[in-house]
Structures are given as C-alpha cells and as structure tokens.
Scaffold this motif. Sequence first.
Motif, PDB file in Angstrom:
ATOM      1  N   ASP A 168       0.825  -1.191   0.000  1.00  0.00           N
ATOM      2  CA  ASP A 168       0.000   0.000   0.000  1.00  0.00           C
ATOM      3  C   ASP A 168       0.870   1.255   0.000  1.00  0.00           C
ATOM      4  OD1 ASP A 168      -2.667  -1.206   2.219  1.00  0.00           O
ATOM      5  OD2 ASP A 168      -1.840  -1.988   0.345  1.00  0.00           O
ATOM      6  N   MET A 169       0.261   2.331  -0.494  1.00  0.00           N
ATOM      7  CA  MET A 169       0.891   3.648  -0.484  1.00  0.00           C
ATOM      8  C   MET A 169      -0.049   4.627   0.212  1.00  0.00           C
ATOM      9  SD  MET A 169       3.800   3.593  -2.117  1.00  0.00           S
ATOM     10  CE  MET A 169       4.004   5.364  -2.413  1.00  0.00           C
ATOM     11  N   ALA A 170       0.523   5.691   0.740  1.00  0.00           N
ATOM     12  CA  ALA A 170      -0.325   6.674   1.421  1.00  0.00           C
ATOM     13  C   ALA A 170       0.296   8.055   1.335  1.00  0.00           C
ATOM     14  CB  ALA A 170      -0.536   6.288   2.874  1.00  0.00           C
ATOM     15  N   TRP A 171      -0.556   9.036   1.546  1.00  0.00           N
ATOM     16  CA  TRP A 171      -0.124  10.419   1.739  1.00  0.00           C
ATOM     17  C   TRP A 171      -0.517  10.833   3.149  1.00  0.00           C
ATOM     18  CZ3 TRP A 171       2.779  13.306  -1.569  1.00  0.00           C
ATOM     19  CH2 TRP A 171       2.879  12.877  -2.891  1.00  0.00           C
ATOM     20  N   PHE A 172       0.413  11.504   3.806  1.00  0.00           N
ATOM     21  CA  PHE A 172       0.182  12.126   5.100  1.00  0.00           C
ATOM     22  C   PHE A 172       0.524  13.602   4.966  1.00  0.00           C
ATOM     23  CE2 PHE A 172      -0.345   8.565   8.137  1.00  0.00           C
ATOM     24  CZ  PHE A 172      -0.049   7.498   7.304  1.00  0.00           C
ATOM     25  N   ARG A 173       0.109  14.384   5.936  1.00  0.00           N
ATOM     26  CA  ARG A 173       0.487  15.794   5.944  1.00  0.00           C
ATOM     27  C   ARG A 173       0.720  16.255   7.370  1.00  0.00           C
ATOM     28  NH1 ARG A 173      -5.282  18.521   3.996  1.00  0.00           N
ATOM     29  NH2 ARG A 173      -6.481  18.024   5.893  1.00  0.00           N
ATOM     30  N   VAL A 214      -3.908  11.332   5.181  1.00  0.00           N
ATOM     31  CA  VAL A 214      -4.703  12.021   4.159  1.00  0.00           C
ATOM     32  C   VAL A 214      -5.432  11.013   3.267  1.00  0.00           C
ATOM     33  CG1 VAL A 214      -4.640  13.553   2.163  1.00  0.00           C
ATOM     34  CG2 VAL A 214      -3.169  14.020   4.135  1.00  0.00           C
ATOM     35  N   ALA A 215      -4.678  10.095   2.681  1.00  0.00           N
ATOM     36  CA  ALA A 215      -5.274   9.140   1.746  1.00  0.00           C
ATOM     37  C   ALA A 215      -4.364   7.934   1.601  1.00  0.00           C
ATOM     38  CB  ALA A 215      -5.490   9.786   0.379  1.00  0.00           C
ATOM     39  N   THR A 216      -4.979   6.816   1.245  1.00  0.00           N
ATOM     40  CA  THR A 216      -4.206   5.620   0.963  1.00  0.00           C
ATOM     41  C   THR A 216      -4.769   4.901  -0.242  1.00  0.00           C
ATOM     42  OG1 THR A 216      -3.338   3.532   1.863  1.00  0.00           O
ATOM     43  CG2 THR A 216      -5.566   4.136   2.512  1.00  0.00           C
ATOM     44  N   ILE A 217      -3.896   4.241  -0.990  1.00  0.00           N
ATOM     45  CA  ILE A 217      -4.299   3.386  -2.088  1.00  0.00           C
ATOM     46  C   ILE A 217      -3.625   2.038  -1.868  1.00  0.00           C
ATOM     47  CG2 ILE A 217      -2.447   4.274  -3.588  1.00  0.00           C
ATOM     48  CD1 ILE A 217      -4.471   3.808  -5.946  1.00  0.00           C
ATOM     49  N   ARG A 218      -4.448   1.004  -1.853  1.00  0.00           N
ATOM     50  CA  ARG A 218      -3.950  -0.321  -1.587  1.00  0.00           C
ATOM     51  C   ARG A 218      -3.311  -0.918  -2.833  1.00  0.00           C
ATOM     52  NH1 ARG A 218      -6.029  -4.463   1.388  1.00  0.00           N
ATOM     53  NH2 ARG A 218      -3.876  -4.286   2.118  1.00  0.00           N
ATOM     54  N   TRP A 219      -2.559  -1.986  -2.646  1.00  0.00           N
ATOM     55  CA  TRP A 219      -1.936  -2.666  -3.789  1.00  0.00           C
ATOM     56  C   TRP A 219      -3.016  -3.153  -4.747  1.00  0.00           C
ATOM     57  CZ3 TRP A 219      -3.586  -7.631  -4.381  1.00  0.00           C
ATOM     58  CH2 TRP A 219      -4.140  -8.254  -3.258  1.00  0.00           C
ATOM     59  N   ASP A 250     -11.695  12.198   6.243  1.00  0.00           N
ATOM     60  CA  ASP A 250     -13.008  12.793   5.984  1.00  0.00           C
ATOM     61  C   ASP A 250     -12.930  14.187   5.372  1.00  0.00           C
ATOM     62  OD1 ASP A 250     -14.735  11.365   8.898  1.00  0.00           O
ATOM     63  OD2 ASP A 250     -14.245  10.538   6.926  1.00  0.00           O
ATOM     64  N   SER A 251     -12.009  15.017   5.833  1.00  0.00           N
ATOM     65  CA  SER A 251     -11.990  16.415   5.387  1.00  0.00           C
ATOM     66  C   SER A 251     -11.548  16.572   3.931  1.00  0.00           C
ATOM     67  CB  SER A 251     -11.086  17.255   6.292  1.00  0.00           C
ATOM     68  OG  SER A 251      -9.719  16.903   6.098  1.00  0.00           O
ATOM     69  N   VAL A 252     -10.963  15.535   3.343  1.00  0.00           N
ATOM     70  CA  VAL A 252     -10.505  15.643   1.947  1.00  0.00           C
ATOM     71  C   VAL A 252     -11.363  14.809   1.000  1.00  0.00           C
ATOM     72  CG1 VAL A 252      -8.149  15.994   2.777  1.00  0.00           C
ATOM     73  CG2 VAL A 252      -8.829  13.734   1.948  1.00  0.00           C
ATOM     74  N   THR A 253     -12.268  14.030   1.546  1.00  0.00           N
ATOM     75  CA  THR A 253     -13.131  13.192   0.702  1.00  0.00           C
ATOM     76  C   THR A 253     -13.933  14.060  -0.249  1.00  0.00           C
ATOM     77  OG1 THR A 253     -13.297  11.496   2.419  1.00  0.00           O
ATOM     78  CG2 THR A 253     -15.012  11.518   0.735  1.00  0.00           C
ATOM     79  N   GLY A 254     -13.893  13.689  -1.519  1.00  0.00           N
ATOM     80  CA  GLY A 254     -14.601  14.455  -2.542  1.00  0.00           C
ATOM     81  C   GLY A 254     -13.766  15.555  -3.160  1.00  0.00           C
ATOM     82  N   GLN A 302      -4.125  14.124  -6.420  1.00  0.00           N
ATOM     83  CA  GLN A 302      -4.781  15.263  -7.060  1.00  0.00           C
ATOM     84  C   GLN A 302      -5.599  15.982  -6.013  1.00  0.00           C
ATOM     85  OE1 GLN A 302      -4.633  16.448 -10.335  1.00  0.00           O
ATOM     86  NE2 GLN A 302      -5.820  18.165  -9.502  1.00  0.00           N
ATOM     87  N   MET A 303      -5.325  17.262  -5.829  1.00  0.00           N
ATOM     88  CA  MET A 303      -6.000  18.044  -4.792  1.00  0.00           C
ATOM     89  C   MET A 303      -6.765  19.183  -5.456  1.00  0.00           C
ATOM     90  SD  MET A 303      -2.994  18.153  -1.906  1.00  0.00           S
ATOM     91  CE  MET A 303      -1.968  19.279  -2.847  1.00  0.00           C
ATOM     92  N   ASN A 304      -8.075  19.143  -5.326  1.00  0.00           N
ATOM     93  CA  ASN A 304      -8.943  20.170  -5.885  1.00  0.00           C
ATOM     94  C   ASN A 304      -9.652  20.923  -4.768  1.00  0.00           C
ATOM     95  OD1 ASN A 304      -8.287  19.213  -8.485  1.00  0.00           O
ATOM     96  ND2 ASN A 304     -10.000  17.774  -8.464  1.00  0.00           N
ATOM     97  N   SER A 305     -10.217  22.071  -5.106  1.00  0.00           N
ATOM     98  CA  SER A 305     -10.962  22.889  -4.142  1.00  0.00           C
ATOM     99  C   SER A 305     -10.165  23.068  -2.857  1.00  0.00           C
ATOM    100  CB  SER A 305     -12.313  22.226  -3.828  1.00  0.00           C
ATOM    101  OG  SER A 305     -13.071  22.057  -5.006  1.00  0.00           O
ATOM    102  N   LEU A 306      -8.925  23.450  -3.010  1.00  0.00           N
ATOM    103  CA  LEU A 306      -8.041  23.564  -1.859  1.00  0.00           C
ATOM    104  C   LEU A 306      -8.496  24.676  -0.913  1.00  0.00           C
ATOM    105  CD1 LEU A 306      -4.685  22.908  -3.675  1.00  0.00           C
ATOM    106  CD2 LEU A 306      -5.476  21.678  -1.653  1.00  0.00           C
TER     107      LEU A 306
END
Length: 127
Positions: free
Chosen positions: A33-38, A48-53, A61-65, A81-85
């Motif tokens: 798995d990979m992930a982003w933290f901040r 922040v987010a994770t994507i599994r293998w 929750d605060s970044v969903t969508g 990809q970060m939108n509506s920052l």
Amino acid sequence: QVQLVESGGGLVQAGGSLRLSCAGSGHNLSSGDMAWFRQAAGKEREFVATIRWSNSMNYEDSVTGRFTISRDDAKNTVYLQMNSLKPEDTAVYYCAAQKTRYYTDYYFTSQIDYDYWGRGTQVTVSS
C-alpha cells in the motif's frame, strides 16, 4: 536504497488545484500500500489518503470528494490530485510506502504502518 521523492507542491489560492507526485526508486511501489500524510506547522502528522496494492482507496473525511489518490505502477509513481483547496490544507505533504503486501480488507492509516517515507513537499493555500 529505497527513495521516495515528492514533487508538485507550491503556493495556490483557495479553490485552486495541485497534483502531487511521489516517485519511487529501489522499491517496487506496487508491492504494498501507499499513502499520503500531511503535517501542518505545530501539529501532528495526519493521514490524508491511501491506495492499496489492489487499488482500493480510503480518504480522511476532510478531503473526501476533493482529493484523489492514484498510482501508475509502470512509472513507479503515486499521485495526489488536490482540488478545491482550502487554507486548512496548508501543510508539508509526505508520501509513504509499505514494503510488504498485506492480504486484508483493512486500510492502513497510521504512520507506523508504513516503512518508507519521502522528505515532503510544501503546499500552501492562501485565502
């Protein structure tokens, strides 16, 4: 030697977009798995987010969508990809990777779950 190198950070106005990249070397990022933290100034590092293998994804929750994590295994790269920052998204963003593939439905959202880390890229959102 395993290296993760983030790029794509910068200064953007509220409502804008950025795409972060995390390029890996010395390790096949599809192995786990990979992930982003901040980490914002004066605060703890947070998931922040994770994507599994398997390519399933999970978000804080605060970044969903607004944020989307993806991977390109051919390029050994993971993206955010970060939108509506928003100004509250201002932080140093880190990518992280697991060296082992876990056959589970569990999403790994803790720092201790990841073995390799990049040095981070600064994202600043002005109001």
